[in-house]
Design a protein around this motif. Structure first.
Motif, PDB file in Angstrom:
ATOM      1  N   ALA A  60      43.373  36.091  41.726  1.00  0.00           N
ATOM      2  CA  ALA A  60      42.380  35.999  42.806  1.00  0.00           C
ATOM      3  C   ALA A  60      41.885  34.560  42.953  1.00  0.00           C
ATOM      4  O   ALA A  60      41.692  34.070  44.076  1.00  0.00           O
ATOM      5  CB  ALA A  60      41.215  36.942  42.525  1.00  0.00           C
ATOM      6  N   HIS A  61      41.724  33.887  41.845  1.00  0.00           N
ATOM      7  CA  HIS A  61      41.314  32.474  41.873  1.00  0.00           C
ATOM      8  C   HIS A  61      42.404  31.637  42.543  1.00  0.00           C
ATOM      9  O   HIS A  61      42.124  30.795  43.403  1.00  0.00           O
ATOM     10  CB  HIS A  61      41.038  31.984  40.448  1.00  0.00           C
ATOM     11  N   ALA A  62      43.644  31.879  42.176  1.00  0.00           N
ATOM     12  CA  ALA A  62      44.763  31.150  42.782  1.00  0.00           C
ATOM     13  C   ALA A  62      44.854  31.419  44.280  1.00  0.00           C
ATOM     14  O   ALA A  62      45.316  30.564  45.044  1.00  0.00           O
ATOM     15  CB  ALA A  62      46.076  31.530  42.091  1.00  0.00           C
ATOM     16  N   ALA A  63      44.379  32.588  44.701  1.00  0.00           N
ATOM     17  CA  ALA A  63      44.396  32.952  46.117  1.00  0.00           C
ATOM     18  C   ALA A  63      43.164  32.428  46.865  1.00  0.00           C
ATOM     19  O   ALA A  63      43.022  32.670  48.054  1.00  0.00           O
ATOM     20  CB  ALA A  63      44.488  34.470  46.262  1.00  0.00           C
ATOM     21  N   GLY A  64      42.277  31.743  46.148  1.00  0.00           N
ATOM     22  CA  GLY A  64      41.147  31.094  46.811  1.00  0.00           C
ATOM     23  C   GLY A  64      39.757  31.600  46.484  1.00  0.00           C
ATOM     24  O   GLY A  64      38.773  30.999  46.908  1.00  0.00           O
ATOM     25  N   LEU A  65      39.633  32.696  45.762  1.00  0.00           N
ATOM     26  CA  LEU A  65      38.300  33.172  45.402  1.00  0.00           C
ATOM     27  C   LEU A  65      37.716  32.301  44.298  1.00  0.00           C
ATOM     28  O   LEU A  65      38.435  31.852  43.405  1.00  0.00           O
ATOM     29  CB  LEU A  65      38.333  34.628  44.948  1.00  0.00           C
ATOM     30  N   ARG A  66      36.410  32.087  44.357  1.00  0.00           N
ATOM     31  CA  ARG A  66      35.754  31.225  43.364  1.00  0.00           C
ATOM     32  C   ARG A  66      34.559  31.882  42.692  1.00  0.00           C
ATOM     33  O   ARG A  66      34.055  31.384  41.700  1.00  0.00           O
ATOM     34  CB  ARG A  66      35.291  29.910  44.012  1.00  0.00           C
ATOM     35  N   ARG A  67      34.077  32.991  43.242  1.00  0.00           N
ATOM     36  CA  ARG A  67      32.887  33.660  42.715  1.00  0.00           C
ATOM     37  C   ARG A  67      33.260  35.067  42.272  1.00  0.00           C
ATOM     38  O   ARG A  67      33.817  35.835  43.049  1.00  0.00           O
ATOM     39  CB  ARG A  67      31.800  33.713  43.783  1.00  0.00           C
ATOM     40  N   PHE A  68      32.879  35.378  41.020  1.00  0.00           N
ATOM     41  CA  PHE A  68      33.263  36.659  40.434  1.00  0.00           C
ATOM     42  C   PHE A  68      32.052  37.341  39.808  1.00  0.00           C
ATOM     43  O   PHE A  68      31.274  36.704  39.102  1.00  0.00           O
ATOM     44  CB  PHE A  68      34.362  36.461  39.385  1.00  0.00           C
ATOM     45  N   GLY A  69      31.912  38.636  40.068  1.00  0.00           N
ATOM     46  CA  GLY A  69      30.808  39.425  39.548  1.00  0.00           C
ATOM     47  C   GLY A  69      31.273  40.351  38.446  1.00  0.00           C
ATOM     48  O   GLY A  69      32.257  41.069  38.602  1.00  0.00           O
ATOM     49  N   GLU A  70      30.548  40.317  37.358  1.00  0.00           N
ATOM     50  CA  GLU A  70      30.860  41.148  36.198  1.00  0.00           C
ATOM     51  C   GLU A  70      29.671  42.044  35.876  1.00  0.00           C
ATOM     52  O   GLU A  70      28.520  41.643  36.051  1.00  0.00           O
ATOM     53  CB  GLU A  70      31.189  40.267  34.985  1.00  0.00           C
ATOM     54  N   ASN A  71      29.972  43.227  35.370  1.00  0.00           N
ATOM     55  CA  ASN A  71      28.946  44.223  35.089  1.00  0.00           C
ATOM     56  C   ASN A  71      28.625  44.330  33.605  1.00  0.00           C
ATOM     57  O   ASN A  71      27.502  44.644  33.252  1.00  0.00           O
ATOM     58  CB  ASN A  71      29.434  45.573  35.607  1.00  0.00           C
ATOM     59  N   TYR A  72      29.598  44.099  32.752  1.00  0.00           N
ATOM     60  CA  TYR A  72      29.447  44.295  31.314  1.00  0.00           C
ATOM     61  C   TYR A  72      29.543  42.960  30.597  1.00  0.00           C
ATOM     62  O   TYR A  72      30.559  42.264  30.690  1.00  0.00           O
ATOM     63  CB  TYR A  72      30.517  45.260  30.792  1.00  0.00           C
ATOM     64  N   VAL A  73      28.504  42.600  29.861  1.00  0.00           N
ATOM     65  CA  VAL A  73      28.407  41.277  29.256  1.00  0.00           C
ATOM     66  C   VAL A  73      29.582  40.990  28.334  1.00  0.00           C
ATOM     67  O   VAL A  73      30.228  39.940  28.453  1.00  0.00           O
ATOM     68  CB  VAL A  73      27.057  41.100  28.524  1.00  0.00           C
ATOM     69  N   GLN A  74      29.887  41.879  27.407  1.00  0.00           N
ATOM     70  CA  GLN A  74      30.950  41.601  26.433  1.00  0.00           C
ATOM     71  C   GLN A  74      32.305  41.432  27.106  1.00  0.00           C
ATOM     72  O   GLN A  74      33.073  40.536  26.770  1.00  0.00           O
ATOM     73  CB  GLN A  74      31.006  42.688  25.370  1.00  0.00           C
ATOM     74  N   GLU A  75      32.628  42.314  28.037  1.00  0.00           N
ATOM     75  CA  GLU A  75      33.894  42.209  28.768  1.00  0.00           C
ATOM     76  C   GLU A  75      33.951  40.884  29.527  1.00  0.00           C
ATOM     77  O   GLU A  75      34.970  40.195  29.540  1.00  0.00           O
ATOM     78  CB  GLU A  75      34.020  43.374  29.747  1.00  0.00           C
ATOM     79  N   ALA A  76      32.857  40.513  30.140  1.00  0.00           N
ATOM     80  CA  ALA A  76      32.804  39.285  30.929  1.00  0.00           C
ATOM     81  C   ALA A  76      32.964  38.043  30.063  1.00  0.00           C
ATOM     82  O   ALA A  76      33.702  37.127  30.429  1.00  0.00           O
ATOM     83  CB  ALA A  76      31.488  39.214  31.690  1.00  0.00           C
ATOM     84  N   VAL A  77      32.306  38.003  28.936  1.00  0.00           N
ATOM     85  CA  VAL A  77      32.369  36.822  28.072  1.00  0.00           C
ATOM     86  C   VAL A  77      33.804  36.572  27.609  1.00  0.00           C
ATOM     87  O   VAL A  77      34.271  35.432  27.615  1.00  0.00           O
ATOM     88  CB  VAL A  77      31.385  36.957  26.881  1.00  0.00           C
ATOM     89  N   ALA A  78      34.515  37.635  27.251  1.00  0.00           N
ATOM     90  CA  ALA A  78      35.916  37.479  26.847  1.00  0.00           C
ATOM     91  C   ALA A  78      36.761  36.978  28.013  1.00  0.00           C
ATOM     92  O   ALA A  78      37.606  36.086  27.848  1.00  0.00           O
ATOM     93  CB  ALA A  78      36.463  38.808  26.328  1.00  0.00           C
ATOM     94  N   LYS A  79      36.523  37.498  29.198  1.00  0.00           N
ATOM     95  CA  LYS A  79      37.277  37.099  30.381  1.00  0.00           C
ATOM     96  C   LYS A  79      36.965  35.643  30.753  1.00  0.00           C
ATOM     97  O   LYS A  79      37.871  34.866  31.078  1.00  0.00           O
ATOM     98  CB  LYS A  79      36.916  38.032  31.541  1.00  0.00           C
ATOM     99  N   ILE A  80      35.710  35.277  30.699  1.00  0.00           N
ATOM    100  CA  ILE A  80      35.308  33.905  31.017  1.00  0.00           C
ATOM    101  C   ILE A  80      35.961  32.927  30.059  1.00  0.00           C
ATOM    102  O   ILE A  80      36.463  31.878  30.468  1.00  0.00           O
ATOM    103  CB  ILE A  80      33.772  33.779  31.025  1.00  0.00           C
ATOM    104  N   ALA A  81      36.003  33.275  28.783  1.00  0.00           N
ATOM    105  CA  ALA A  81      36.656  32.409  27.794  1.00  0.00           C
ATOM    106  C   ALA A  81      38.149  32.291  28.077  1.00  0.00           C
ATOM    107  O   ALA A  81      38.726  31.196  27.992  1.00  0.00           O
ATOM    108  CB  ALA A  81      36.415  32.946  26.384  1.00  0.00           C
ATOM    109  N   ALA A  82      38.792  33.397  28.438  1.00  0.00           N
ATOM    110  CA  ALA A  82      40.230  33.378  28.721  1.00  0.00           C
ATOM    111  C   ALA A  82      40.548  32.540  29.956  1.00  0.00           C
ATOM    112  O   ALA A  82      41.655  32.004  30.079  1.00  0.00           O
ATOM    113  CB  ALA A  82      40.749  34.802  28.913  1.00  0.00           C
ATOM    114  N   LEU A  83      39.575  32.392  30.850  1.00  0.00           N
ATOM    115  CA  LEU A  83      39.803  31.680  32.111  1.00  0.00           C
ATOM    116  C   LEU A  83      39.105  30.317  32.150  1.00  0.00           C
ATOM    117  O   LEU A  83      38.970  29.722  33.223  1.00  0.00           O
ATOM    118  CB  LEU A  83      39.330  32.555  33.275  1.00  0.00           C
ATOM    119  N   ALA A  84      38.705  29.825  31.015  1.00  0.00           N
ATOM    120  CA  ALA A  84      37.937  28.578  30.943  1.00  0.00           C
ATOM    121  C   ALA A  84      38.681  27.371  31.516  1.00  0.00           C
ATOM    122  O   ALA A  84      38.050  26.418  31.980  1.00  0.00           O
ATOM    123  CB  ALA A  84      37.522  28.292  29.500  1.00  0.00           C
TER     124      ALA A  84
END
Length: 179
Positions: A60-84
């Motif tokens: 989605a980022h490669a397709a142009g999206l830049r803003r992402f909403g997450e609902n679960y803190v732990q899931e989000a933190v892992a994803k944010i780290a993977a996409l740093a």
């Protein structure tokens, strides 16, 4: 292939498929803006990425999206780290409930929190926001329906909470999230 490797190299097919869906959504936004006589630039698309893998968010980022909403803190933190390593850096929004015991990681990781309904949580976020980061953007969650099953500050308490949150030094009150 590790999830982190997949996140860095989304397939052309997944990027194309997501880009097509984004174009459809942007078309609907443009139509709604035209009908409302509102500039399309005044609308911001926030992709809700909760439950999606880091590779999907990278596509989605490669397709142009830049803003992402997450609902679960732990899931989000892992994803944010993977996409740093993504450039430009995505803007991360916490759109789900926030427990007081998770404010430290949220203050250090997210750009926005859409679900503030208690001064105690806002005070913790402000105190724990690292000085090297811009102030954390905040939306106050308002329970406009008055349903006990839904979170949010009651409308009659909103003014008091808004004034208190607006005075906190490491937060920037940006608006309301009504449920």
């Amino acid at each position: 292939m590790a999830q982190e490797d997949k996140a860095r190299a989304p397939s052309r097919r997944s990027v194309a498929m997501i880009a097509d869906k984004i174009a459809q959504v942007n078309g609907r936004i443009a139509s709604a803006c035209a009908a409302a006589r509102r500039p399309v630039q005044s609308v911001t698309l926030l992709a809700v990425s909760k439950t999606f893998a880091a590779a999907d968010v990278a596509a989605a980022h490669a397709a142009g999206l830049r803003r992402f909403g997450e609902n679960y803190v732990q899931e989000a933190v892992a994803k944010i780290a993977a996409l740093a390593a993504l450039e430009p850096r995505p803007e991360w929004h916490l759109i789900g409930p926030l427990q007081a015991n998770k404010t430290r990681v949220v203050a250090a990781t997210f750009d926005w929190v859409h679900s503030i309904d208690r001064l105690q949580v806002a005070e913790r976020l402000s105190a724990q926001r690292p000085e090297v980061l811009a102030p954390l953007s905040i939306c106050l969650q308002v329970n406009v329906s008055g349903e006990d099953s839904k979170s949010g500050v009651a409308p009659y308490e909103l003014s008091r909470l808004a004034h208190a949150v607006a005075a906190l030094p490491r937060l920037r009150l940006r608006g309301l999230m009504a449920i």
